[in-house]
Scaffold this active site. Structure first.
Site, short mmCIF file in Angstrom:
data_model
loop_
_atom_site.label_atom_id
_atom_site.label_comp_id
_atom_site.label_asym_id
_atom_site.label_seq_id
_atom_site.Cartn_x
_atom_site.Cartn_y
_atom_site.Cartn_z
N SER A 186 0.79 -1.23 0.00
CA SER A 186 0.00 0.00 0.00
C SER A 186 0.83 1.28 0.00
CB SER A 186 -0.95 -0.01 1.19
OG SER A 186 -0.21 -0.08 2.38
N HIS A 214 -5.63 -4.60 -1.37
CA HIS A 214 -5.54 -3.54 -2.38
C HIS A 214 -5.57 -4.09 -3.81
CE1 HIS A 214 -4.93 0.12 -0.04
NE2 HIS A 214 -4.22 -0.60 0.81
N LYS A 244 -12.48 -1.79 0.64
CA LYS A 244 -11.73 -0.93 -0.29
C LYS A 244 -12.49 -0.88 -1.63
CE LYS A 244 -7.53 -0.99 2.32
NZ LYS A 244 -6.65 -1.97 2.96
C1 LIG Z 1 -6.57 -2.20 4.43
C2 LIG Z 1 -5.93 -3.50 4.70
C3 LIG Z 1 -6.45 -4.36 5.67
C4 LIG Z 1 -7.57 -3.95 6.57
O1 LIG Z 1 -8.79 -4.06 5.94
P1 LIG Z 1 -10.09 -3.45 6.64
O2 LIG Z 1 -11.21 -4.10 5.93
O3 LIG Z 1 -10.01 -1.97 6.43
O4 LIG Z 1 -10.02 -3.80 8.08
C5 LIG Z 1 -5.87 -5.60 5.82
N1 LIG Z 1 -4.82 -5.98 5.07
C6 LIG Z 1 -4.28 -5.17 4.13
C7 LIG Z 1 -3.13 -5.64 3.32
C8 LIG Z 1 -4.82 -3.91 3.91
O5 LIG Z 1 -4.30 -3.11 2.99
#
Ligand SMILES: *Cc1c(COP(=O)(O)O)cnc(C)c1O
Length: 399
Positions: A186, A214, A244
């Site tokens: 990210s 992502h 996301k």
């Molecule tokens: C954003 C993210 C999460 C968390 O996801 P949420 O649904 O916002 O709790 C977990 N793992 C990765 C790799 C992320 O980028």
């Protein structure tokens, strides 16, 4: 009266953070997290959300949520294993499995809690986990919770992974060894080298775990990084988030039926935390249906991302190793990065500065997430502001 020990701990530590410029000021949005956001009555072009496909504000998804709330109520009323499993939850899990091309899937309340759940359901103190040094915080915490030995390998360094996998397996110290990675990282927007990781895993008999938070909706025609590389049959755990690109909330594991059966009896957030609310589940289902039936938003996302990345590059910005819509604009020096981001903010672009210790010293960046919902006019305006901010910073440095 709060305890004196707590009060002095908090006062000291908060003052330290403030001094280091690491205090967190949160600015509430006065509306949805769309391509344009409003804060304190002011509009910004929003380049900070993970709402890649613009689905968070899609009318069809909102309507599905409203309908489900009317039928099933606001809350699920219990944990999944008591009687908090509604037909909606079962439908969501079937759709997720079909979407990911696996036998089965299990939904959790968030991506974060999915990692808390899944890793420790399978790994314990007799095991080892090989973990990319840039893995997401929830992976790190999930690994810690399992009590397995955590062996970090250098970011996407396949020689280092291979060496450490060989060492761990040949030591004979561990009952099981897992390799765990983000699908898309990210901070830089680079993609994990999954074909190599799978080769190494198969060479040493490692369990494979890919958190594609992502990547889902963004790579592999929307199905994610694993599908992008054609590795659906060769990855044990495919993790995703529903918060996301899917635009709602929740997390999931997709995998074989025995794996999902095991998680349903052994993963603690599934057993001890109330299931996702009906409206969220119905919205997720609607979102996945849209993703599976049309690549329109997906194509618009990539058009916009490529357009914006080309624009930044032409302006002379360094966008690093990005291979996805996540586009860092690397400024370098920490103070300069903060200044740059403040100019963008003043001029109406919302893009967050990310500096040490979140990223290595000297690689401060402003991170941009163009989405399918941005118009060309918004992106052009953002690029103009980037150009002007660059000139302003150069003038300041010269003067
Ligand atoms: C954003 C993210 C999460 C968390 O996801 P949420 O649904 O916002 O709790 C977990 N793992 C990765 C790799 C992320 O980028």
């Amino acid at each position: 009266m709060p305890s004196g020990v707590l009060r002095s701990f908090l006062e000291t530590r908060l003052a330290e953070l403030e001094e280091q410029g690491l205090g967190n000021s949160i600015e509430p949005l006065e509306g949805p997290n769309g391509p344009v956001i409003t804060i304190n009555g002011k509009s910004f072009i929003n380049l900070s959300s993970n709402n890649y496909l613009g689905l968070a504000t899609d009318e069809r998804i909102i309507e599905a949520g409203i309908q489900a709330m009317r039928i099933y109520g606001a809350g699920a009323g219990a944990v999944r294993t008591i009687n908090g499993t509604m037909t909606l939850h079962a439908e969501l899990e079937e759709k997720l499995a079909a979407f990911k091309g696996t036998e089965a899937a299990i939904a959790y309340q968030s991506g974060f809690n999915c990692n808390m759940a899944a890793i420790s359901a399978v790994m314990d103190q007799h095991d080892a986990i090989l973990s990319d040094e840039l893995n997401h915080a929830s992976i790190i915490d999930g690994c810690r919770l399992s009590k397995a030995k955590i062996i970090r390998y250098r970011h996407s360094d396949m020689d280092d992974l291979n060496r450490k996998a060989k060492e761990a397996v040949e030591s004979g110290l561990f009952a099981k060894v897992m390799v765990i990675t983000d699908g898309v990282f990210s901070m830089d927007g680079d993609v994990a080298k999954l074909p190599d990781i799978v080769d190494i895993a198969e060479r040493y008999g490692l369990i494979t775990y890919v958190d594609d938070a992502h990547g889902s909706g963004v790579l592999g025609k929307g199905a994610g990084t694993v599908k992008h590389f054609g590795l659906s049959e060769r990855i044990d755990f495919q993790i995703g988030t529903l918060s996301k690109a899917i635009g709602v909330v929740g997390g999931y594991v997709a995998g074989t039926k025995p794996l999902i059966d095991w998680l349903k009896v052994r993963s603690r957030p599934f057993l001890f935390s109330t299931s996702l609310p009906p409206a969220a589940v119905a919205s997720c289902i609607a979102s996945i249906d849209i993703l599976r039936n049309s690549t329109e938003a997906y194509e618009r996302l990539w058009d916009n991302a490529n357009y914006f990345k080309r624009g930044l590059t032409e302006l002379g910005f360094d966008i690093g190793a990005s291979e996805t819509p996540i586009t860092p604009c690397i400024i370098g020096d920490e103070k300069k990065t903060q200044r740059f981001s403040r100019i963008l903010y003043r001029e109406g672009v919302y893009a967050k500065a990310i500096v040490f210790p979140t990223v290595p010293l000297g690689t401060g960046r402003v991170r941009n997430m163009p989405t399918a919902a941005h118009t060309r006019e918004m992106l052009d305006r953002a690029l103009e502001i980037y150009a002007a901010a660059k000139r302003e910073l150069e003038r300041e440095d010269a003067g």
